[in-house]
Scaffold this motif. Structure first.
Motif, mmCIF file in Angstrom:
data_model
loop_
_atom_site.group_PDB
_atom_site.id
_atom_site.type_symbol
_atom_site.label_atom_id
_atom_site.label_comp_id
_atom_site.label_asym_id
_atom_site.label_seq_id
_atom_site.Cartn_x
_atom_site.Cartn_y
_atom_site.Cartn_z
ATOM 1 N N ALA A 17 0.474 -1.420 -0.267
ATOM 2 C CA ALA A 17 0.034 0.257 -0.312
ATOM 3 C C ALA A 17 0.482 1.527 -0.106
ATOM 4 O O ALA A 17 0.807 2.283 -0.450
ATOM 5 C CB ALA A 17 -0.971 0.091 1.145
ATOM 6 N N GLY A 18 1.755 1.178 0.772
ATOM 7 C CA GLY A 18 2.630 2.379 1.027
ATOM 8 C C GLY A 18 3.487 2.210 -0.427
ATOM 9 O O GLY A 18 3.314 3.632 -0.947
ATOM 10 N N PHE A 59 11.110 13.774 -9.125
ATOM 11 C CA PHE A 59 10.794 13.650 -8.171
ATOM 12 C C PHE A 59 9.841 12.662 -6.948
ATOM 13 O O PHE A 59 8.864 12.507 -8.221
ATOM 14 C CB PHE A 59 10.613 15.466 -7.360
ATOM 15 N N ASP A 60 10.267 12.157 -6.694
ATOM 16 C CA ASP A 60 9.915 10.859 -5.785
ATOM 17 C C ASP A 60 10.094 11.547 -3.702
ATOM 18 O O ASP A 60 11.321 11.243 -3.689
ATOM 19 C CB ASP A 60 10.532 9.367 -5.755
ATOM 20 N N PRO A 61 9.233 11.528 -3.496
ATOM 21 C CA PRO A 61 9.640 12.158 -1.762
ATOM 22 C C PRO A 61 9.555 11.772 -1.012
ATOM 23 O O PRO A 61 9.624 11.706 -0.026
ATOM 24 C CB PRO A 61 7.771 12.950 -1.707
ATOM 25 N N THR A 62 9.763 10.274 -1.542
ATOM 26 C CA THR A 62 10.150 8.697 -0.590
ATOM 27 C C THR A 62 12.011 8.918 -0.662
ATOM 28 O O THR A 62 12.341 8.054 0.215
ATOM 29 C CB THR A 62 9.362 7.595 -0.926
ATOM 30 N N LYS A 63 12.479 9.185 -1.740
ATOM 31 C CA LYS A 63 13.461 9.446 -2.198
ATOM 32 C C LYS A 63 13.934 10.521 -2.455
ATOM 33 O O LYS A 63 14.431 10.765 -3.941
ATOM 34 C CB LYS A 63 13.503 8.317 -3.286
ATOM 35 N N PRO A 64 14.270 11.804 -1.666
ATOM 36 C CA PRO A 64 14.343 12.863 -2.424
ATOM 37 C C PRO A 64 16.000 13.005 -3.577
ATOM 38 O O PRO A 64 15.930 13.611 -4.156
ATOM 39 C CB PRO A 64 13.788 14.143 -1.614
ATOM 40 N N GLU A 65 16.284 12.361 -2.261
ATOM 41 C CA GLU A 65 17.734 12.797 -2.946
ATOM 42 C C GLU A 65 18.123 12.374 -4.244
ATOM 43 O O GLU A 65 19.397 12.374 -4.810
ATOM 44 C CB GLU A 65 18.704 11.985 -1.584
ATOM 45 N N GLN A 66 16.853 11.395 -4.783
ATOM 46 C CA GLN A 66 17.719 10.645 -5.828
ATOM 47 C C GLN A 66 17.052 11.627 -6.941
ATOM 48 O O GLN A 66 16.884 11.783 -8.374
ATOM 49 C CB GLN A 66 17.124 9.366 -6.469
ATOM 50 N N LYS A 111 17.788 18.015 -1.716
ATOM 51 C CA LYS A 111 17.832 17.609 -0.121
ATOM 52 C C LYS A 111 16.940 17.450 1.062
ATOM 53 O O LYS A 111 16.349 18.181 0.368
ATOM 54 C CB LYS A 111 18.758 17.842 0.339
ATOM 55 N N ALA A 112 15.690 16.829 2.020
ATOM 56 C CA ALA A 112 14.939 17.019 2.617
ATOM 57 C C ALA A 112 15.284 18.104 3.578
ATOM 58 O O ALA A 112 16.352 17.540 3.869
ATOM 59 C CB ALA A 112 14.122 15.101 2.478
#
Length: 188
Positions: A17-18, A59-66, A111-112
């Motif tokens: 689900a995540g 942009f993937d908010p779960t992997k912002p550094e990528q 970066k987050a």
């Protein structure tokens, strides 16, 4: 038996689900996006915008550094508030669009910062001059789209914007605030 099976499958269901909610935002929606600026002329704020630009992002908010971003602004599409101002700022002393038709930002890192806040750093090129630039921004979901909003300040003289008599910062301030709102859909 059913309870045991449910307990075993529950973590897998939560993980999947995540993953379903994680998305990479890459399709920019130009009709819902904007690049604006605010400067001061003789102490009075003067705003404007650029009507045409091309933004590409991942942009993937779960992997912002990528994440990555590239923004190209058609400088001739400027709206500085009047036809006279628009004609003046595309000329040689300001943007010199005949020789330098585009301003470009290319990211080097994201970066987050926490709480839906991020920071993108990269290289900004205007009028043939490249300088490092960092822009804090927020990200939020709006339905199926992602909304990126931020602002940063540049010193126009670092890019030779406003040469000759226009280099007097008592007339036109050196600092220019750039504001952006980019909406993007998930997917490519």
């Amino acid at each position: 038996m059913i309870r045991t099976l449910s307990r075993l499958l529950a973590p897998l269901m939560l993980l999947s689900a995540g993953a379903a909610f994680a998305a990479t935002y890459a399709r920019v929606l130009p009709e819902r996006s904007a690049v604006e600026f605010v400067s001061k002329q003789m102490g009075v704020e003067v705003g404007g915008s650029f009507e045409r630009f091309d933004a590409r992002l991942e942009f993937d908010p779960t992997k912002p550094e990528q994440g990555s971003a590239r923004l190209e602004i058609d400088l001739a599409s400027i709206d500085a508030g009047s036809a006279d101002a628009n004609e003046e700022v595309v000329g040689k002393a300001w943007f010199n669009v005949k020789e330098h038709p585009r301003a470009t930002f290319v990211s080097e890192s994201v970066k987050a910062l926490g709480g839906g806040r991020y920071e993108v750093s990269g290289q900004l090129t205007i009028k043939g001059r490249t300088r490092p630039a960092t822009a804090p921004f927020t990200f939020r979901q709006d339905g199926e789209a992602g909304v990126f909003e931020g602002q940063f300040t540049i010193n126009r003289l670092d890019f030779a914007i406003g040469e000759g008599m226009w280099s007097d910062v008592g007339v036109v301030a050196d600092e220019v605030q750039v504001r952006f709102r980019v909406m993007a859909a998930a997917g490519r």
